[in-house]
Design a protein around this motif. Sequence first.
Motif, mmCIF file in Angstrom:
data_model
loop_
_atom_site.group_PDB
_atom_site.id
_atom_site.type_symbol
_atom_site.label_atom_id
_atom_site.label_comp_id
_atom_site.label_asym_id
_atom_site.label_seq_id
_atom_site.Cartn_x
_atom_site.Cartn_y
_atom_site.Cartn_z
ATOM 1 N N PHE A 195 0.601 -1.258 0.031
ATOM 2 C CA PHE A 195 0.032 -0.107 -0.008
ATOM 3 C C PHE A 195 0.891 1.270 -0.030
ATOM 4 C CE2 PHE A 195 -4.064 -1.916 1.861
ATOM 5 C CZ PHE A 195 -4.642 -2.172 0.434
ATOM 6 N N PRO A 196 1.691 1.368 0.944
ATOM 7 C CA PRO A 196 2.429 2.849 0.892
ATOM 8 C C PRO A 196 3.496 2.801 -0.705
ATOM 9 C CG PRO A 196 3.276 1.407 3.081
ATOM 10 C CD PRO A 196 2.250 0.492 2.083
ATOM 11 N N ARG A 199 0.737 3.915 -3.674
ATOM 12 C CA ARG A 199 -0.115 5.152 -3.641
ATOM 13 C C ARG A 199 -0.455 6.171 -4.641
ATOM 14 N NH1 ARG A 199 1.345 7.171 2.785
ATOM 15 N NH2 ARG A 199 0.151 5.382 3.807
ATOM 16 N N HIS A 271 -0.114 13.411 -8.203
ATOM 17 C CA HIS A 271 -0.077 11.752 -7.849
ATOM 18 C C HIS A 271 -0.459 11.081 -9.133
ATOM 19 C CE1 HIS A 271 0.397 12.250 -3.418
ATOM 20 N NE2 HIS A 271 -0.784 13.223 -3.777
#
Length: 283
Positions: A195-196, A199, A271
Motif C-alpha cells: 500500500f505505501p 499510493r 499523484h
Amino acid sequence: MYPRPIPETAKGARFTYGAFVWVILLLWLAPLFAIFLTSARTAEDIAAGNLWGIPTEIGLVDNYIGVFQLTPMTSYYWNSILMTVPSVILVLALSTLAGFVLSKYRFPGNMLLFGIFIGGNFLPAQIMMIPVRNLMVNLGVYDTVWALVIFHVAFQTGFATLFMRNFIAALPRELFEAARAEGCSPMQILVHVVFPLVRPALAALAILTFTFIWNDYFWAVVLTISDSVKPVTAGLASLRGQYYSAWNLLSAATVIVAIPPVVLFFFMQRHFVSGLTMGAVKG
C-alpha cells in the motif's frame, strides 16, 4: 520507436509543428467554448440565432441557478455520487487484492485467471446489454443505483487489476522476501509494504475509474428508467424536451456535470502523473 525531437536549426519544421498543435488545440476547445458561451446566454438570445456571437444579454447566474431550481439536477448529481464513490472504492480494493495475488504468487491457472480479468475489456458493450439487463432484473436491482454500482465494479475491476498487477509486479522482490523473513503474513505485507509503495498508482487509478464511471452514459440508460435513480449523464439527456429544449440550461448543466472529474484531476494531478510514470524508468 519514439519520434525524434525537431532540431533547433529546423526553423520551418518547428514553426509548422507549433502551428499544427495550435490548430488541433483550437479545434478541440471550440465545442467546449461554445457550450460555455451558450450557458451564459438567455433563451431569447438563442432563439434569435446568436450562437457564436457575443451574448446580447448575460444570463450566466440565472442559468446556473435555474439548473438546480427548474430541473432535477440535484437528484441526478446525488445519484451519480452514490454510484461513483462506492464503485471507485470497491474497484480499488478488489483490484489491489487481485493484483497482489496475481503478481506475487504462482499457482495453477494464474495466467488464465489474469486473462479472464482483462478479457472483458475487449468485449463491445453493446453485446452485453441484454444479458446484463436480464441479470439485474433477476437480482431485483434493475432501475436502482445498485445496478450501476454492481456493473461498474465488475466491469472496471478487470482493467484496474491489469493496472495494479503491473505496478505491484515492478516492486523489488527483496522487499517481499525481507517481510516474509520477519514473519509477516500476506495481509501484513499488503498493508505495510504494498500500500505505501503503490499510493501514486492508486491515485492515478482512482482518477481514471472515477472519470470512466461518472461519464458513463450507455449503461446509465440501459440500467435505469426512473428519474429518481438516473445519474447525471442520463439526466442530461432527459432535459431535452420533445418540442422545445432550453439549450442555455442544458449547456449550464453540462458544465456543472464536467466539474467533479476536472476538480479531482487538478487536485490529484501530481499523484496522477507520478502514478502513470511509476516504474517507467529504471536505475
